[in-house]
Design a protein around this motif. Sequence first.
Motif, PDB file in Angstrom:
ATOM      1  N   LEU A  81     -14.165   0.995  -0.812  1.00 33.72           N
ATOM      2  CA  LEU A  81     -13.693   1.299   0.531  1.00 33.72           C
ATOM      3  C   LEU A  81     -13.986   0.157   1.496  1.00 33.72           C
ATOM      4  O   LEU A  81     -13.140  -0.222   2.311  1.00 33.72           O
ATOM      5  N   LYS A  82     -15.168  -0.416   1.395  1.00 31.56           N
ATOM      6  CA  LYS A  82     -15.561  -1.499   2.291  1.00 31.56           C
ATOM      7  C   LYS A  82     -15.211  -2.876   1.727  1.00 31.56           C
ATOM      8  O   LYS A  82     -15.316  -3.875   2.445  1.00 31.56           O
ATOM      9  N   LEU A  93      -9.471   0.020   4.878  1.00 28.24           N
ATOM     10  CA  LEU A  93      -9.180   1.457   4.994  1.00 28.24           C
ATOM     11  C   LEU A  93      -7.683   1.673   5.197  1.00 28.24           C
ATOM     12  O   LEU A  93      -7.072   2.551   4.565  1.00 28.24           O
ATOM     13  N   TYR A 137      -5.838   1.171   1.820  1.00 27.76           N
ATOM     14  CA  TYR A 137      -5.967   2.258   0.849  1.00 27.76           C
ATOM     15  C   TYR A 137      -5.141   3.476   1.240  1.00 27.76           C
ATOM     16  O   TYR A 137      -4.619   4.185   0.374  1.00 27.76           O
ATOM     17  N   LEU A 165     -13.598   7.404  -2.785  1.00 29.32           N
ATOM     18  CA  LEU A 165     -13.588   6.078  -3.386  1.00 29.32           C
ATOM     19  C   LEU A 165     -14.943   5.705  -3.980  1.00 29.32           C
ATOM     20  O   LEU A 165     -15.012   4.900  -4.915  1.00 29.32           O
ATOM     21  N   TRP A 183     -12.308   9.750   2.375  1.00 36.01           N
ATOM     22  CA  TRP A 183     -12.104   8.477   1.700  1.00 36.01           C
ATOM     23  C   TRP A 183     -13.416   7.840   1.233  1.00 36.01           C
ATOM     24  O   TRP A 183     -13.478   7.258   0.155  1.00 36.01           O
ATOM     25  N   GLU A 184     -14.465   7.983   2.019  1.00 38.83           N
ATOM     26  CA  GLU A 184     -15.739   7.390   1.624  1.00 38.83           C
ATOM     27  C   GLU A 184     -16.279   8.053   0.366  1.00 38.83           C
ATOM     28  O   GLU A 184     -16.687   7.381  -0.589  1.00 38.83           O
ATOM     29  N   ARG A 235     -13.471  -4.060   7.338  1.00 36.89           N
ATOM     30  CA  ARG A 235     -13.494  -2.680   6.856  1.00 36.89           C
ATOM     31  C   ARG A 235     -12.278  -1.899   7.334  1.00 36.89           C
ATOM     32  O   ARG A 235     -11.709  -1.090   6.582  1.00 36.89           O
TER      33      ARG A 235
END
Length: 750
Positions: free
Chosen positions: A119-120, A267, A270, A34, A30-31, A263
């Motif tokens: 993401l954050k 997550l 998403y 995204l 995901w990091e 955060r």
Amino acid sequence: MMNKSVVFSLLLLVGFLSPATAQIQEKINWERFLSRNDLVFDSLSTKWEEGAFLGNGLLGIMVYRENPNTLRFDLGRTDVVDHVEGINPSIGRARLPIGRFLMEVKGTIKNIRLRLDLLKAELAGTITTDKGIINLNAVVAATKDVVILNTQTIHNEKLVNWRWKPEPALSPYLSLGRDSASKYPSNPPGVIVKEKDISFNHQPLRAGGGYTTAWKEIKTGNIGSLLITVSSTYPNDNSMELAKKELITINASSISEITAAHRAHWLKFYQKSFISVPDARLESFWWIQQYKMASATRIGAYPIDLMGPWYKATPWPKYWWNLNIQLTYYPFFSSNHQELVKPLLKMIDDNIGNLAKNAPQPYQYNSAALGRSGPYTMTSGIKVLKGNDSTSASAASMELGNLTWLLHVYYQAYEHTMDKRLIKSLYPVLTKAINYYLNIMEKQSDGKYHLPYTYSPEYPKGVTRDANYDLSLFRWGLNTLLHIHKVLGLKDPLAVRWQDAVNNLTPYPQDKLGYRIGRDADFSISHRHYSHLLQVYPIYEVNWDQQENRELIQRSLKQWENNNAAWRGYSYTGSGSIYAMMGNGNKTHQLLNEMMKGKFSIKPNTMYLEAGPVIETPLSAVTTMNEMLLQSWNGTISVFPAVPDAWRDVSFNDLSAKGAFLISASRKNGITRFIKVKSMAGSLCLIKTGWKSNIKAIGKREFKISPQQDGVLKLDLKAGEEIILYSGQKPLDFILEPVKSDGQNYWGLK
């Protein structure tokens, strides 16, 4: 010659039952994924539509330049509104400005490098001056109503100076000169006070209530944090106390805890759905809109108006009911974020009494209506009467279909969850909306029921009898009430009248050009709104599966496209969705890309402006994109129904289909590898896979796949069960992963 459905049955006969199990593997970092969709700002301009935006569903900030050497952080909160009754709601019930913080630095700014990390949900980067560097990190916390602006200065830059610049509590309708402010009593001026380490800007309102901006700074050496909150209350004004309570417990150590919770929240959000397509620009656009949706609303907050929590002076500082809010909310369903629609449903539930008062006095006892625009309380009257052929009323007060169209959105919440509590709540207000139509319809010499003069938004000469806008919504409402009546096992005496109206309602007016606006208005003037085509989209009563209607749909669509001088952004998404229904993904893709350019284009930060922000247009593009990958209408789910030829590899996970199904699928080299179907409610599942033969299933038990006509399969899924479908040889793996990207971040300011 063998029947087509029999041939299909024989082709399916081999190997479609399997007790084996298999799992979809989600290979999504995901990091990394995204990050390729982040907004990147190599600079900042002085334009709102080129700024970086953050929000938590209630509070929001927009970051851009005040001037070449100062950054501004505009504050917004969706429920900061005035409460004056009895005057134009654009003035008395308008969204109000709050103010902004200015970031003043010691040196001269040489360059800015910022990244909105999706993401954050954080904005981070550097501001370089001739004196040194300021590292910036900005968060609007998801789990606490606080804005956190962290800075670290390097070299000869000192701690930044934050300067508060409040704005008067004046409707933008007045500040833009749409009316004279001198005609109306003004709100009292705001008052700035300080208690210990917290500063307050308290803004009382003349009609009651008020709002407070509060802030404090925490400094340690060259590191500083500015903490901001905004509180709004009505009718009592205890906003200052609430703002103080929000900030008083936050210290340097708790900031990291708030950030960690923030955060984790994002997550989780998403991971509820996923798409990846080989058009990197559109893929990023889709993900930024997901971020925007959850930044703009949340449970317990107001529904989204035209600007969300990112305030900008606009002539439209309230809700618009004749397209905007409907298009804003459709993408939430297919993107599997139905929870974010709850504020809209609550607004409707809370204001049924006002909706009844919006109808003319003779009909208020059993009807409900909603005019073109208005405040959260949904007060906006309609003046359509039975047998009244006068067109002296304003067009805005003749838009009879707005409430029923809004209730079509409400019904999507039921269709995507199959939660009967939703239709129990919907039933009374939908009954009232349809009663209005029943009160004014008249049977004429042709034996058909007809409607009097209403207005078809936003056609220049749209006052007409038998407007297709109203006929389509009236017919949808009648059929939906009959369906709810059956599902809930009711014995409403109105059901006989509903069925009679369905059976005898006049057909949709049409001519050689296609669908008319109505009986008295042809379609010959450029028209940005598709109000005359709702029966085609999004209602699908007239659809591409009906061979007899295909030529009419094409003719009507061609006439709309050929008269596109007045088109705006949502004209491209609406026509794109109709082409997607037709299976023409190439044309849908073309229209989406055309929407991104031109006079009224999507802006660098994916916002959209005309005379003011209109958030529905970029969000409506999400609906259109989802419909390229997954459609569900008239009881059938279609997987990859409108994928353009250029999209050879596509994947998506847990998009939502009507009937409460979560669908996942992978396509490689133009061929669908597998489809996963998960039933959340155990409803009937009819699905088009696009495969012609030898379809097999894998699940925890033996599943029966029953072929129907026209390539449709019937699956016997129970609530909570899922099945993986494939055709031919079993794939070596069932992996869902992102498609390859060119690695470019398309959005932001370059």
